[in-house]
Design an enzyme around this catalytic site. Sequence first.
Site, PDB file in Angstrom:
ATOM      1  N   LYS A   1       1.017   4.167  -2.749  1.00  0.00           N
ATOM      2  CA  LYS A   1       0.585   5.534  -2.446  1.00  0.00           C
ATOM      3  C   LYS A   1       1.698   6.550  -2.691  1.00  0.00           C
ATOM      4  O   LYS A   1       1.431   7.695  -3.070  1.00  0.00           O
ATOM      5  CB  LYS A   1       0.081   5.607  -1.001  1.00  0.00           C
TER       6      LYS A   1
ATOM      7  N   TYR B   1       0.836  -1.206   0.000  1.00  0.00           N
ATOM      8  CA  TYR B   1       0.000   0.000   0.000  1.00  0.00           C
ATOM      9  C   TYR B   1       0.876   1.264   0.000  1.00  0.00           C
ATOM     10  O   TYR B   1       0.621   2.212  -0.747  1.00  0.00           O
ATOM     11  CB  TYR B   1      -0.883  -0.056   1.241  1.00  0.00           C
TER      12      TYR B   1
HETATM   13  N1  LIG Z   1      -9.963   6.108   5.265  1.00  0.00           N
HETATM   14  C1  LIG Z   1      -8.772   6.623   5.505  1.00  0.00           C
HETATM   15  O1  LIG Z   1      -8.438   7.069   6.606  1.00  0.00           O
HETATM   16  C2  LIG Z   1      -7.769   6.693   4.393  1.00  0.00           C
HETATM   17  C3  LIG Z   1      -6.465   7.065   4.730  1.00  0.00           C
HETATM   18  C4  LIG Z   1      -5.538   7.195   3.714  1.00  0.00           C
HETATM   19  C5  LIG Z   1      -5.920   6.958   2.411  1.00  0.00           C
HETATM   20  N2  LIG Z   1      -7.194   6.578   2.116  1.00  0.00           N
HETATM   21  C6  LIG Z   1      -7.524   6.340   0.710  1.00  0.00           C
HETATM   22  O2  LIG Z   1      -8.784   6.889   0.389  1.00  0.00           O
HETATM   23  C7  LIG Z   1      -9.425   6.091  -0.611  1.00  0.00           C
HETATM   24  C8  LIG Z   1     -10.821   5.707  -0.154  1.00  0.00           C
HETATM   25  O3  LIG Z   1     -10.726   4.914   1.001  1.00  0.00           O
HETATM   26  P1  LIG Z   1     -11.970   4.563   1.959  1.00  0.00           P
HETATM   27  O4  LIG Z   1     -11.453   4.679   3.338  1.00  0.00           O
HETATM   28  O5  LIG Z   1     -13.172   5.328   1.581  1.00  0.00           O
HETATM   29  O6  LIG Z   1     -12.133   2.984   1.641  1.00  0.00           O
HETATM   30  P2  LIG Z   1     -13.411   2.084   1.262  1.00  0.00           P
HETATM   31  O7  LIG Z   1     -12.968   0.673   1.326  1.00  0.00           O
HETATM   32  O8  LIG Z   1     -14.597   2.495   2.079  1.00  0.00           O
HETATM   33  O9  LIG Z   1     -13.703   2.503  -0.246  1.00  0.00           O
HETATM   34  C9  LIG Z   1     -12.940   2.054  -1.318  1.00  0.00           C
HETATM   35  C10 LIG Z   1     -13.885   1.689  -2.433  1.00  0.00           C
HETATM   36  O10 LIG Z   1     -13.103   1.305  -3.587  1.00  0.00           O
HETATM   37  C11 LIG Z   1     -13.805   0.267  -4.238  1.00  0.00           C
HETATM   38  N3  LIG Z   1     -12.890  -0.493  -5.103  1.00  0.00           N
HETATM   39  C12 LIG Z   1     -11.960  -1.405  -4.718  1.00  0.00           C
HETATM   40  N4  LIG Z   1     -11.325  -1.912  -5.791  1.00  0.00           N
HETATM   41  C13 LIG Z   1     -11.858  -1.290  -6.878  1.00  0.00           C
HETATM   42  C14 LIG Z   1     -11.609  -1.398  -8.286  1.00  0.00           C
HETATM   43  N5  LIG Z   1     -10.694  -2.237  -8.750  1.00  0.00           N
HETATM   44  N6  LIG Z   1     -12.327  -0.614  -9.118  1.00  0.00           N
HETATM   45  C15 LIG Z   1     -13.286   0.226  -8.642  1.00  0.00           C
HETATM   46  N7  LIG Z   1     -13.575   0.347  -7.325  1.00  0.00           N
HETATM   47  C16 LIG Z   1     -12.860  -0.390  -6.448  1.00  0.00           C
HETATM   48  C17 LIG Z   1     -14.393  -0.577  -3.116  1.00  0.00           C
HETATM   49  O11 LIG Z   1     -15.467  -1.374  -3.567  1.00  0.00           O
HETATM   50  C18 LIG Z   1     -14.797   0.508  -2.105  1.00  0.00           C
HETATM   51  O12 LIG Z   1     -16.156   0.878  -2.240  1.00  0.00           O
HETATM   52  C19 LIG Z   1      -8.498   4.902  -0.858  1.00  0.00           C
HETATM   53  O13 LIG Z   1      -7.684   5.160  -1.984  1.00  0.00           O
HETATM   54  C20 LIG Z   1      -7.651   4.860   0.387  1.00  0.00           C
HETATM   55  O14 LIG Z   1      -6.406   4.246   0.173  1.00  0.00           O
HETATM   56  C21 LIG Z   1      -8.128   6.426   3.084  1.00  0.00           C
END
Ligand SMILES: NC(=O)c1ccc[n+]([C@@H]2O[C@H](COP(=O)([O-])OP(=O)(O)OC[C@H]3O[C@@H](n4cnc5c(N)ncnc54)[C@H](O)[C@@H]3O)[C@@H](O)[C@H]2O)c1
Length: 301
Positions: free
Chosen positions: A166, A162
Amino acid sequence: MVQGKVVVVTGAGGGIGRDLALALARGGAKVVVNDVGSSAAGEGQDAQPAHQVVAEIRAAGGEAVVSSDSVANAAAARRIVECAVDTYGRIDGVVNNAGILRDRMFHRMSVDEWDAVLQVHLYGSYHVSRAAANHFKEQASGAFVHMTSTSGLIGNIGQANYNAAKMGIMALSKSIALDLQKYKVRSNCIAPFAWSRMTSSIPTDTPEQAARVEKFKQMTPAKIAPLAVVLLSDAAADVNAQVFVVRNNEVFLMSQPRPLRSVHRGEGWTPETLASHGLPALKGSFVPMDRSADVFSWDPL
Ligand SMILES: NC(=O)c1ccc[n+]([C@@H]2O[C@H](COP(=O)([O-])OP(=O)(O)OC[C@H]3O[C@@H](n4cnc5c(N)ncnc54)[C@H](O)[C@@H]3O)[C@@H](O)[C@H]2O)c1
């Protein structure tokens, strides 16, 4: 701010992407709600979450369409962008938000765990961006927002796949910004902190970990949307190649690597003089072995 703009949000069936899609639609944008509906580990498919978000947007009087294609496949990613152009006649913004996790200590991480995470985050961001780039170039406008993470930018344990993806996304964003700036195309990153099913996998085995998770729960995904919306709008016409962090009510502009300190020796260096002189001289500026939580060490505001 985004009235009439056509924006693709990947991974918009839940979490941060869902709240962003809702915010964009409230602001008058036409939204492609893309999501394969996988588990947090990237297994399975379910079109329902994306359909629910689109239904919610339409019920509130907004415009949105479902796209169930995977960002991880080049042809499928092209269909995501085509969905925007076929449905609404153009594309103005892309938010690379889809993501999965396969956490494992590095010495136990399998090729599959490495590959699956790279495919969705880094390749997915490339595929969707690449598919949109020609449209952006032709119309001489467009904005990318890519979700990166402080786990990658700073560090975190058990996430080599990851974190590599990133950090790669940060470089991808800068490269897109440099290559397409003459076409008035912008590319910026957000490293979000939000309580979602992705962060709910954070271990709570120790009291310290459990306390950290309680802090995380205060940070709703909706808090990420305003910065993404403004970065997609013309109000951010001068904002390019930047990396931001959003954590509840805090917004940070992040540094990007630059030289910290140098040493010079007229006759050049040997391994011995580097050991006796060069490295000790640089040591005071070595970056500590810290993780994201060590840098963002205070309670979210
Ligand atoms: N939540 C946090 O604190 C956090 C921190 C750092 C980075 N992020 C980043 O933010 C983004 C959103 O994260 P989140 O927390 O909402 O996670 P989440 O798991 O709730 O949402 C991610 C979504 O991506 C979809 N997905 C997965 N593979 C896919 C594909 N191949 N094609 C299309 N859709 C796909 C999933 O079905 C899911 O609905 C991610 O890139 C994550 O790495 C989140």
